[in-house]
Write a protein that holds these residues in place. Structure first.
Motif, mmCIF file in Angstrom:
data_model
loop_
_atom_site.group_PDB
_atom_site.id
_atom_site.type_symbol
_atom_site.label_atom_id
_atom_site.label_comp_id
_atom_site.label_asym_id
_atom_site.label_seq_id
_atom_site.Cartn_x
_atom_site.Cartn_y
_atom_site.Cartn_z
ATOM 1 N N LEU A 259 0.846 -1.195 0.000
ATOM 2 C CA LEU A 259 0.000 0.000 0.000
ATOM 3 C C LEU A 259 0.879 1.242 0.000
ATOM 4 O O LEU A 259 1.833 1.334 0.771
ATOM 5 C CB LEU A 259 -0.913 0.016 1.215
ATOM 6 N N ARG A 260 0.527 2.178 -0.870
ATOM 7 C CA ARG A 260 1.325 3.395 -0.979
ATOM 8 C C ARG A 260 0.418 4.610 -0.904
ATOM 9 O O ARG A 260 -0.544 4.724 -1.671
ATOM 10 C CB ARG A 260 2.103 3.406 -2.298
ATOM 11 N N GLY B 127 15.937 4.501 -2.212
ATOM 12 C CA GLY B 127 14.752 4.100 -1.466
ATOM 13 C C GLY B 127 14.294 2.729 -1.939
ATOM 14 O O GLY B 127 15.104 1.898 -2.348
ATOM 15 N N ALA B 128 12.995 2.504 -1.917
ATOM 16 C CA ALA B 128 12.459 1.174 -2.245
ATOM 17 C C ALA B 128 11.887 1.109 -3.658
ATOM 18 O O ALA B 128 11.120 0.212 -3.988
ATOM 19 C CB ALA B 128 11.390 0.794 -1.226
ATOM 20 N N ARG B 129 12.270 2.056 -4.507
ATOM 21 C CA ARG B 129 11.685 2.117 -5.859
ATOM 22 C C ARG B 129 11.770 0.801 -6.617
ATOM 23 O O ARG B 129 10.809 0.361 -7.242
ATOM 24 C CB ARG B 129 12.361 3.220 -6.682
ATOM 25 N N SER B 130 12.952 0.163 -6.592
ATOM 26 C CA SER B 130 13.125 -1.057 -7.391
ATOM 27 C C SER B 130 12.209 -2.173 -6.890
ATOM 28 O O SER B 130 11.708 -2.982 -7.683
ATOM 29 C CB SER B 130 14.583 -1.514 -7.372
ATOM 30 N N VAL B 131 11.972 -2.224 -5.585
ATOM 31 C CA VAL B 131 11.069 -3.243 -5.035
ATOM 32 C C VAL B 131 9.638 -2.962 -5.479
ATOM 33 O O VAL B 131 8.890 -3.874 -5.847
ATOM 34 C CB VAL B 131 11.169 -3.284 -3.495
ATOM 35 N N LEU B 132 9.256 -1.689 -5.489
ATOM 36 C CA LEU B 132 7.910 -1.328 -5.944
ATOM 37 C C LEU B 132 7.714 -1.685 -7.414
ATOM 38 O O LEU B 132 6.646 -2.165 -7.804
ATOM 39 C CB LEU B 132 7.678 0.173 -5.731
ATOM 40 N N VAL B 133 8.740 -1.469 -8.220
ATOM 41 C CA VAL B 133 8.637 -1.804 -9.651
ATOM 42 C C VAL B 133 8.536 -3.315 -9.839
ATOM 43 O O VAL B 133 7.688 -3.815 -10.595
ATOM 44 C CB VAL B 133 9.853 -1.231 -10.423
ATOM 45 N N ARG B 134 9.377 -4.051 -9.114
ATOM 46 C CA ARG B 134 9.406 -5.506 -9.268
ATOM 47 C C ARG B 134 8.084 -6.148 -8.855
ATOM 48 O O ARG B 134 7.671 -7.157 -9.412
ATOM 49 C CB ARG B 134 10.566 -6.064 -8.429
ATOM 50 N N ARG C 89 4.983 -4.585 -8.774
ATOM 51 C CA ARG C 89 3.929 -3.600 -9.044
ATOM 52 C C ARG C 89 2.537 -4.205 -9.118
ATOM 53 O O ARG C 89 1.550 -3.511 -8.891
ATOM 54 C CB ARG C 89 4.243 -2.778 -10.284
ATOM 55 N N ALA C 90 2.437 -5.502 -9.412
ATOM 56 C CA ALA C 90 1.112 -6.130 -9.464
ATOM 57 C C ALA C 90 0.443 -6.134 -8.087
ATOM 58 O O ALA C 90 -0.786 -6.235 -7.986
ATOM 59 C CB ALA C 90 1.219 -7.557 -9.998
#
Length: 196
Positions: free
Chosen positions: A125-126, A156-163, A165-166
């Motif tokens: 959740l964002r 930050g956690a951008r790469s985790v959010l992209v990975r 994203r579903a």
């Protein structure tokens, strides 16, 4: 729901030209004090990642039931604060990452996120601005802890959010609560002027 809040407060405030944005006054208290109180109002355990060389930040948290996590070398980037904080949490706990420099985030905003998180504990959740612009805080389920612990530098956690994203859900918060972070004296002055 087994969840903790990790308040990231180890940044250098490098654009404040000698000031400390986390000690700026908001409604008569330091911003760090204000947002820590909002986090505690959720009833979740709150951990605060701090640098080793800012005693005034620790003093701003005196008397609050937060767990202090000293980040040995925060100059290595936000990921170092995130990992130090995560390492202090129980491994089975979900984590709400909350930036300490969001002056509009309220206890009600955090309660809204917690309510959604209880309903959908496997989602990421964002918080988002009212117009849908992604912001903070971000709630991560416990199974993503290993991914977060691999982060480096200031991304930050951008790469985790992209990975993942579903699994991402944006939770709109009022106005710009999720996106207004103030980094310079001019930012703070403009924000205060807009509030009047």
């Amino acid at each position: 729901m087994n969840a903790h809040i990790l308040l990231l407060a180890a940044g250098a405030s490098s654009r404040m030209r000698g000031g400390d944005k986390l000690l700026e006054q908001v409604d008569g208290v330091a911003q760090l004090t204000r947002i820590a109180r909002a986090a505690l109002s959720t009833g979740l355990p709150v951990h605060v990642a701090l640098p080793p060389d800012r005693p005034a930040r620790q003093a701003a948290l005196d008397g609050l039931a937060v767990h202090l996590v000293i980040v040995p070398d925060p100059s290595l980037g936000m990921a170092e604060s995130l990992k130090a904080g995560l390492a202090a949490l129980p491994p089975e706990a979900g984590c709400m990452l909350l930036l300490a420099d969001l002056p509009d985030i309220t206890a009600a905003d955090l309660a809204t996120l917690c309510d959604h998180w209880r309903a959908e504990p496997e989602a990421i959740l964002r918080g988002a601005a009212a117009d849908g612009t992604p912001g903070h805080p971000v709630c991560f389920p416990p199974d993503l802890r290993d991914d977060l612990m691999t982060l480096r530098g200031d991304e930050g956690a951008r790469s985790v959010l992209v990975r993942h994203r579903a699994r991402l859900r944006l939770i709109p918060l009022p106005d710009l609560h999720a996106t207004a972070d103030l980094d310079t004296p001019e930012d703070w002055a403009a924000w205060r002027a807009a509030r009047k």
